[in-house]
Design an enzyme around this catalytic site. Sequence first.
Site, mmCIF file in Angstrom:
data_model
loop_
_atom_site.group_PDB
_atom_site.id
_atom_site.type_symbol
_atom_site.label_atom_id
_atom_site.label_comp_id
_atom_site.label_asym_id
_atom_site.label_seq_id
_atom_site.Cartn_x
_atom_site.Cartn_y
_atom_site.Cartn_z
ATOM 1 N N HIS A 93 -3.097 -12.465 -1.958
ATOM 2 C CA HIS A 93 -4.496 -12.508 -1.527
ATOM 3 C C HIS A 93 -4.939 -13.949 -1.289
ATOM 4 O O HIS A 93 -5.867 -14.452 -1.917
ATOM 5 C CB HIS A 93 -5.390 -11.861 -2.580
ATOM 6 C CG HIS A 93 -5.144 -10.405 -2.796
ATOM 7 N ND1 HIS A 93 -4.084 -9.933 -3.547
ATOM 8 C CD2 HIS A 93 -5.819 -9.308 -2.367
ATOM 9 C CE1 HIS A 93 -4.126 -8.602 -3.577
ATOM 10 N NE2 HIS A 93 -5.165 -8.201 -2.874
ATOM 11 N N GLU A 101 1.586 -11.442 -8.023
ATOM 12 C CA GLU A 101 0.280 -11.976 -7.647
ATOM 13 C C GLU A 101 -0.760 -10.953 -8.061
ATOM 14 O O GLU A 101 -0.438 -9.828 -8.411
ATOM 15 C CB GLU A 101 0.222 -12.265 -6.145
ATOM 16 C CG GLU A 101 0.379 -11.037 -5.246
ATOM 17 C CD GLU A 101 -0.942 -10.386 -4.887
ATOM 18 O OE1 GLU A 101 -1.972 -11.087 -4.832
ATOM 19 O OE2 GLU A 101 -0.963 -9.161 -4.681
ATOM 20 N N SER A 155 -0.895 -5.653 -2.030
ATOM 21 C CA SER A 155 -1.977 -5.288 -2.933
ATOM 22 C C SER A 155 -1.731 -3.879 -3.494
ATOM 23 O O SER A 155 -0.695 -3.639 -4.105
ATOM 24 C CB SER A 155 -3.333 -5.403 -2.222
ATOM 25 O OG SER A 155 -4.406 -5.335 -3.142
#
Length: 310
Positions: free
Chosen positions: A277, A212, A116
């Site tokens: 995620h 992502e 992330s």
Amino acid sequence: MRELVRPARLAPGARVAVVAPSGPVPEERLQAGLDVLRGWDLDPVVAPHVLDRHDTFDYLAGTDADRAADLQAAWCDPAVDAVLCARGGYGVQRMADLLDWEAMRAAGPKVFVGFSDITALHEAFATRLGLVTLHGPMAAGIDFIKNARAQEHLRATLFAPETVRVITSGGTPLVPGRARGVTLGGCLALLAADLGTPHARPGARGGLLCLEDVGEETYRIDRYLTQLLRSGWLDGVGGVLLGSWAQCEPYERLRPLLADRLGGLGVPVVEDFGFGHCEGALTVPFGVPAELDADTGTLTLDRPALCSPG
């Protein structure tokens, strides 16, 4: 794109430092994650400011200086074998320039895990330290605490990386074919935000790019991909692996945009590869040469992500 240096795999009793370079960490989730690590016969130590919250900007785990100091101290501690991030959020971009990269390079390679917002550190560790890193679950992440697949894939990568040299995702081809390259990538928004910064790599040429994101409108994903395309950052990329798009628009609406922006690259693209995620997220090493087979949804590393000690 060159292969990066592999740190040593972990052994029972290894000391792992937990740091929070980004957002604030819920204490109960941190404790649950520490229990998982102890169950693996690891010795987790928590950096001093992990549970801090910034007085003014409550989306940060304390001040930029304190977050940077925690990471640097953990990395430069010879007793620490691995550094695990507690969570993502936002904040790495604010503290990355406060790190003493020469001191961290002198401390030698060790395992680094996160995803992330931690994408900015994956990029910096590649460009400044030349080091393989692990895009994987974080110590206070809900998926890490509760999902057996996420736990076991990370555990195998840390302790027995030769057993997960072939990463099988169940993904399907958006663009079929096979490709070779060195793995890299992470959160799309962070890769776009990293352009032009001191630690950004010049591009993804020769790479197998993992992408992502979370909580983004389709037009924003369009913007990020278009920025990477227009800047030339995607020129010469070998292949693309698409992970999760959690809390984004339904995938049937997002998929045409991904095909539109990535299909013109003329390289294999696999979708739903199972990292990021998502529930049961896979651990994907960055900086390792590999082969992507988009038709079978597999990524085969040329060698294990972590090397034998000594």
